[in-house]
Design an enzyme around this catalytic site. Sequence first.
Site: not given
Length: 259
Positions: A143, A240
């Site tokens: 990520e 998130e």
Amino acid sequence: MPKYAANLTMLFNEQPFLERFGAAARNGFKGVEFLFPYEFEPQQVHEQLEKHKLEMVLHNLPAGNWAGGERGIACHPNRVGEFEQGVETALAYASVLGTQRINCLVGIKPQGVADADARAVLVSNLKFAAAALKKAGIPLLIEPINTYDIPGFFLSGTRQGLDLIESVGSDNLFLQYDIYHMQRMEGELANTIKNHLSVIKHVQLADNPGRFEPGTGEINYRYLLNFLDEIGYDGWVGCEYKPKAGTEAGLGWRHVLAA
């Protein structure tokens, strides 16, 4: 409409962790993700998933001393043994939880370590992890994260992530594309997702500025979420974000932006 997974590290954290699963299910989520399950026995987490009929979408590999500011150790030349043990630990949990994806936070480059040395150990660690996860049938993700929130994070852009995937040379290494992080670092969200859809196995969201829920900032989520459907993204979208005024009070965006 995308499939939304509640990130239980950031959502419903008005309550103890094991109670967040029920809160997510009551609010219409079918999947959950979180940073780490390792403070609990895997069976404790599995029981909550089973009880509330939730899919375990994603968690991260162990990331070092999180409370002490570490954000992953995959680029740390002197932590290879700890990294490999973390892969084994993550797989042990995944086998109980039914985890669909595991993300590797590559970490902040240690002081005094050359970029080339950090990248070399990162590539080697990713080869190890991708192979180990492939045996279990679990994709490994990396990520890119913005360096405003985490200065010095060693993976901060899409192109860098693609270059790492090429260097590792595994068919089991993919991108986790966080819309919030990439808005801060590079923009061009829709075209980037479309152009690299084949290697994007998970998407996360939050708005900017503030990392609050969609609809509170500058990102055109009404367009992006419909766009994900149009281009055939069939994975999960992890929620998130930091609720601006409490988790349940801020969940209306799912219906407003889908209208």
